[in-house]
Enzyme design. Structure first.
Site, PDB file in Angstrom:
ATOM      1  N   LYS A 121     -10.803  -0.959   8.233  1.00  0.00           N
ATOM      2  CA  LYS A 121      -9.581  -0.595   9.052  1.00  0.00           C
ATOM      3  C   LYS A 121      -9.725  -0.128  10.258  1.00  0.00           C
ATOM      4  O   LYS A 121     -10.160   1.078  10.290  1.00  0.00           O
ATOM      5  CB  LYS A 121      -8.892   0.386   7.659  1.00  0.00           C
ATOM      6  N   GLU A 159       0.745  -1.170  -0.081  1.00  0.00           N
ATOM      7  CA  GLU A 159      -0.068   0.109   0.037  1.00  0.00           C
ATOM      8  C   GLU A 159       0.870   1.331   0.050  1.00  0.00           C
ATOM      9  O   GLU A 159       1.530   1.433   0.879  1.00  0.00           O
ATOM     10  CB  GLU A 159      -0.895   0.075   1.131  1.00  0.00           C
TER      11      GLU A 159
END
Length: 221
Positions: free
Chosen positions: A133, A44
């Site tokens: 998340k 990421e």
């Protein structure tokens, strides 16, 4: 091109997403290579990296199917579309913004929306987020995740912040789908000193502890 379910499966296979937040655009390629050498292939790149969209584009062109490449710190639908145009295959946001889900899914990309409370986590799920998340997770810990999943077992949780070699197994055993690992893996000193072998060794250590935590007791399936 992988579809959304395939990308989700890749993200949960090893259960590790390396959060690349470097101070220099030039550090992204060797960091990606070092992580890949250490067997972490879910990467990421946050939009806080200078020239982040260019870094994503270059990484996608250079690494191709070797990695699943995502964009992090995505806070608007337009940033989501920009990141996907640059080559991002999954989207990560630190906040709960439903319009990001629509933009990501329109392009066939899974998305993680940020949440902190049970209400936010459920709202993100109802908005269509593929993963939740939990951020920042450092003060919450694995016991919070376990407590959260007791009434909300349908959530696929990815904690970020506070995940290190000691806490990673605890988060996995608490029921997390994957772990977002930032500065504890992307050690600033390793990057500053261009110690790419050291970064690879650290990545392998994370892969090993997570694999051990994911393994069935006594090796039984």
């Amino acid at each position: 091109m992988r579809d959304r379910s395939e990308i989700c499966a890749r993200l949960t296979h090893r259960g590790l997403v390396a959060v690349i937040r470097t101070p220099r655009h030039e550090d992204v390629p060797p960091v990606c290579d070092a992580l890949l050498d250490g067997c972490i292939d879910s990467l990421e790149i946050t939009l806080t990296v200078p020239n982040a969209l260019k870094a994503i584009q270059q990484a996608r062109e250079r690494l191709g199917p070797k990695v699943v490449l995502g964009a992090g710190t995505v806070t608007t639908a337009q940033l989501c579309r920009d990141a996907i145009s640059a080559g991002a295959q999954f989207i990560v946001s630190p906040i709960m913004r439903p319009e990001i889900v629509a933009a990501a899914h329109a392009a066939g990309c899974p998305v993680m929306l940020g949440a902190y409370t049970p209400t936010e986590a459920q709202a993100a799920y109802e908005a269509g987020a593929d993963f939740i998340k939990i951020f920042p997770a450092d003060r919450l810990g694995a016991t919070y995740v376990k407590a959260l999943l007791a009434p909300l077992p349908h959530l696929r949780i990815v904690p970020t912040g506070g995940v290190d070699l000691e806490t990673a197994p605890e988060f996995i055993k608490a029921g997390c789908a994957a772990l977002g690992v930032g500065s504890s893996l992307l050690n600033p000193e390793l990057i500053k000193n261009a110690d790419w072998r050291g970064l690879s060794r650290l990545a392998k250590a994370y892969v090993e502890v997570v694999a051990k935590a994911k393994a069935p007791p006594n090796g039984r399936s």
